[in-house]
Scaffold this motif. Structure first.
Motif, short mmCIF file in Angstrom:
data_model
loop_
_atom_site.label_atom_id
_atom_site.label_comp_id
_atom_site.label_asym_id
_atom_site.label_seq_id
_atom_site.Cartn_x
_atom_site.Cartn_y
_atom_site.Cartn_z
N ARG A 91 0.82 -1.23 0.00
CA ARG A 91 0.00 0.00 0.00
C ARG A 91 0.84 1.27 0.00
N LEU A 92 2.15 1.15 0.07
CA LEU A 92 2.99 2.33 0.15
C LEU A 92 2.81 3.29 -1.02
N PRO A 93 2.62 2.82 -2.27
CA PRO A 93 2.38 3.79 -3.35
C PRO A 93 1.17 4.67 -3.10
N SER A 94 0.11 4.11 -2.53
CA SER A 94 -1.08 4.91 -2.24
C SER A 94 -0.80 5.89 -1.10
N VAL A 95 -0.05 5.46 -0.10
CA VAL A 95 0.32 6.35 0.98
C VAL A 95 1.13 7.53 0.45
N LEU A 96 2.06 7.25 -0.45
CA LEU A 96 2.87 8.32 -1.03
C LEU A 96 2.02 9.27 -1.86
N GLY A 97 1.04 8.74 -2.59
CA GLY A 97 0.15 9.60 -3.35
C GLY A 97 -0.67 10.50 -2.44
N GLY A 98 -1.20 9.95 -1.35
CA GLY A 98 -1.94 10.77 -0.40
C GLY A 98 -1.06 11.81 0.25
N GLY A 99 0.16 11.42 0.61
CA GLY A 99 1.08 12.38 1.22
C GLY A 99 1.45 13.50 0.27
N ALA A 100 1.63 13.17 -1.01
CA ALA A 100 1.96 14.21 -2.00
C ALA A 100 0.82 15.21 -2.15
N ALA A 101 -0.43 14.71 -2.17
CA ALA A 101 -1.58 15.60 -2.30
C ALA A 101 -1.69 16.52 -1.09
N ALA A 102 -1.56 15.96 0.12
CA ALA A 102 -1.72 16.77 1.33
C ALA A 102 -0.58 17.77 1.49
N THR A 103 0.64 17.34 1.22
CA THR A 103 1.80 18.22 1.38
C THR A 103 1.75 19.38 0.39
N SER A 104 1.45 19.07 -0.87
CA SER A 104 1.40 20.14 -1.88
C SER A 104 0.26 21.11 -1.59
N LEU A 105 -0.86 20.60 -1.07
CA LEU A 105 -1.97 21.49 -0.73
C LEU A 105 -1.56 22.46 0.37
N PHE A 106 -0.91 21.96 1.41
CA PHE A 106 -0.51 22.84 2.51
C PHE A 106 0.44 23.93 2.05
N PHE A 107 1.48 23.55 1.34
CA PHE A 107 2.49 24.56 0.97
C PHE A 107 1.95 25.56 -0.03
N PHE A 108 1.06 25.12 -0.92
CA PHE A 108 0.44 26.07 -1.85
C PHE A 108 -0.43 27.08 -1.10
N LEU A 109 -1.26 26.59 -0.20
CA LEU A 109 -2.17 27.49 0.52
C LEU A 109 -1.43 28.37 1.52
N ARG A 110 -0.36 27.86 2.11
CA ARG A 110 0.41 28.70 3.02
C ARG A 110 1.00 29.91 2.28
N ARG A 111 1.38 29.68 1.02
CA ARG A 111 1.97 30.77 0.25
C ARG A 111 0.91 31.73 -0.29
N TRP A 112 -0.23 31.22 -0.73
CA TRP A 112 -1.17 32.05 -1.48
C TRP A 112 -2.45 32.38 -0.72
N THR A 113 -2.63 31.84 0.48
CA THR A 113 -3.78 32.25 1.31
C THR A 113 -3.26 32.61 2.69
N THR A 114 -3.77 31.97 3.72
CA THR A 114 -3.34 32.25 5.09
C THR A 114 -2.93 30.95 5.76
N VAL A 115 -2.17 31.09 6.85
CA VAL A 115 -1.76 29.90 7.59
C VAL A 115 -2.95 29.14 8.15
N PRO A 116 -3.96 29.81 8.77
CA PRO A 116 -5.13 29.06 9.24
C PRO A 116 -5.83 28.29 8.12
N GLN A 117 -5.97 28.92 6.96
CA GLN A 117 -6.61 28.22 5.83
C GLN A 117 -5.79 27.02 5.39
N ALA A 118 -4.49 27.19 5.34
CA ALA A 118 -3.61 26.09 4.92
C ALA A 118 -3.66 24.93 5.91
N LEU A 119 -3.55 25.25 7.20
CA LEU A 119 -3.56 24.20 8.23
C LEU A 119 -4.90 23.47 8.25
N LEU A 120 -6.00 24.24 8.28
CA LEU A 120 -7.30 23.59 8.39
C LEU A 120 -7.63 22.78 7.13
#
Length: 526
Positions: A91-120
């Protein structure tokens, strides 16, 4: 109060955040057995790649399996090279896919919105049961969802950075790299869907000049260098590859009926609403009242709405629909839910409620995994050979009238099994099932298929030899194959059974003709 407010605005250290996300998604990946057919199929293909040493051609029961490209199998095989055939490695490939989606979402939103929006948004995403279970399931849907998510977010980030005169080349190169990974994960959708999202977003936000980034030559060089060699190698080795992989598995499958799981156009709306509870309930909660007017849609808002709509509409068009297809829609949906939670509300008073809900949602995720573990009972996990009985080096394994995807994984078989069926009829079958999968795979290497796919008329020639054969079939197979009474029953469960057949020391071609009366054998029910 100040301490609560600062908790919203504190930016986690990147490495700690990434480690936490992956640890959470991996925490229960070992808990339950692989489910047949999907998890057994993809885990088995990855294990076969490791055992065969052929890292180019994915193989199902020793035959070229070109339903999907090889990235999932490469990751799974590499993991099992270290751990052996265990569930969390499959199942590791699926875990890596989920981690890539969550990580990229956080860093994108931290840069272009607010920290609360990115974290939540990130918390909502990783504690949504649909997303969590998708990352715990060994098939290709979450891996390609992670690639699509990272491609969209990196490309949008590059476009906005370029407009502001900030460094953008590294972001765009990352987008092309993940697009190439998406191609290797599940084919053309890994490239087409992000391109559709970004193109419509550029048009909606009047960024038509930004579309020129789609012609960025260094990016296409990355795609060709990363994804090109495998596709070229397969086409050179198998001339029928392009027609089968591109035309049949992409276009004909998208446009045709006759495949499994046919549903109406509306199918994904209740799926998204139901499988993202409890967070989805916030959609029905009125906005808070902090005295501020409702803002106009920002560039990020437009991106998320368009992204969500493109994924849902695209996968709603074909008749065949699987729940996991719509996983790429979860990151934008998590953003929109988080935005609804934060809308017009005071952060200091909201934080305790959000924490409680996040813990409750996480508990639901764990409970779902535990429930599936208890309720699921795939044959391969129960049909373990009794103590003292092993498949020796010269033994045969033959599956009768069915293919049990998870048995090669759980028995750790190092070669293909024999499969007995009416293969002439299977070659004409248009239904999407295990027979068609294996029959299609056999077209690419007919000589190998002739040795592996055994017609019913060839059973005597295959079994009446001085060689032990382990037979796997339905536990009622003796009704249609009375010669099984000659074999020793060694394991049985609710749906399948295993027999040990000693063959014929004299290669008597009639060793299956007359079946003796049933005798009690060793029952290895586990």
């Amino acid at each position: 109060m100040k301490r609560l407010a600062s908790a919203w605005r504190t930016v986690p250290r990147p490495l700690w955040l990434i480690a936490t996300l992956f640890a959470w998604l991996l925490a229960t990946a070992w808990l339950r057995p692989l489910m047949a057919p999907d998890e057994g199929r993809y885990g088995g293909v990855a294990l076969a790649m490791l055992h065969s040493g052929d890292w180019l051609v994915p193989r199902l029961d020793g035959l070229p399996f070109f339903h999907k490209p090889p990235l999932f199998y490469w990751i799974g095989a590499a993991a099992m090279a270290v751990t052996g055939p265990v569930e969390w490695a499959a199942r590791l490939p699926s875990v890596l896919g989920g981690g890539a989606a969550a990580t990229s979402l956080f860093f994108f939103l931290r840069r272009w919105t607010t920290v609360p929006q990115a974290l939540l948004s990130t918390v909502v995403l990783v504690t949504t049961p649909f997303f969590f279970l998708g990352a715990q399931f060994a098939n290709l849907d979450m891996l390609v969802a992670g690639c699509i998510s990272a491609t969209v977010l990196l490309a949008a980030g590059a476009a906005m950075a370029k407009e502001r005169g900030e460094p953008w080349q590294a972001l765009l190169a990352g987008a092309y790299l993940f697009a190439a990974a998406g191609l290797l994960a599940k084919g053309l959708i890994g490239l087409v869907l992000p391109a559709m999202v970004i193109a419509i977003w550029c048009a909606a936000t009047r960024r038509l000049a930004t579309l020129r980034l789609a012609l960025w030559l260094p990016g296409w060089a990355i795609v060709l260098a990363v994804a090109g060699p495998w596709f070229i190698a397969m086409q050179m080795k198998y001339p029928e590859f392009f027609d089968y992989f591109v035309i049949t598995q992409h276009f004909r499958r998208f446009a045709s009926s006759g495949f499994n799981n046919e549903h109406g156009f509306w199918f994904y709306l209740p799926v998204l609403a139901g499988f993202t509870l409890p967070w989805f309930a916030w959609v029905f909660v009125p906005r808070g009242k902090d005295g501020t007017a409702r803002p106009r849609l920002s560039d990020v808002d437009w991106l998320m709405w368009i992204w969500l709509a493109v994924i849902v509409v695209f996968f709603s068009l074909p008749r065949s629909k699987l729940v996991g297809y719509v996983l790429p829609a979860l990151p934008p949906l998590a953003y929109l839910i988080a935005q609804r939670v934060l809308a017009g509300r005071v952060l200091e008073t909201l934080l305790p409620k959000v924490r409680a809900m996040a813990l409750g949602a996480a508990a639901v995720c764990i409970a779902c995994v535990v429930a599936i573990s208890i309720l699921s009972s795939p044959p391969g996990t129960r049909l373990r050979l009794p103590a003292g009985q092993v498949v020796a080096l010269g033994d045969q394994v033959l599956m009768l009238d069915s293919y049990y995807y998870d048995i090669p994984f759980y028995w750790n078989l190092r070669g293909p099994v024999l499969v007995s069926d009416d293969w002439k009829a299977a070659a004409l079958d248009t239904r999407d099932n295990w027979r068609k999968e294996i029959s299609d795979a056999g077209r690419f290497e007919p000589e190998r298929a002739a040795r592996t796919l055994i017609d019913h008329t060839q059973l005597a020639a295959t079994l009446c030899v001085p060689r032990t054969t382990w037979l796997v079939a339905s536990n009622t197979a003796q009704l249609t194959h009375p010669w099984l009474f000659r074999a020793q029953l060694v394991a049985v469960n609710d749906g399948a059974a295993v027999w040990r057949f000693e063959g014929s020391a004299t290669s008597d071609p009639h060793c299956l003709d007359a079946a003796p009366a049933p005798t009690s054998g060793t029952n290895g029910d586990e």
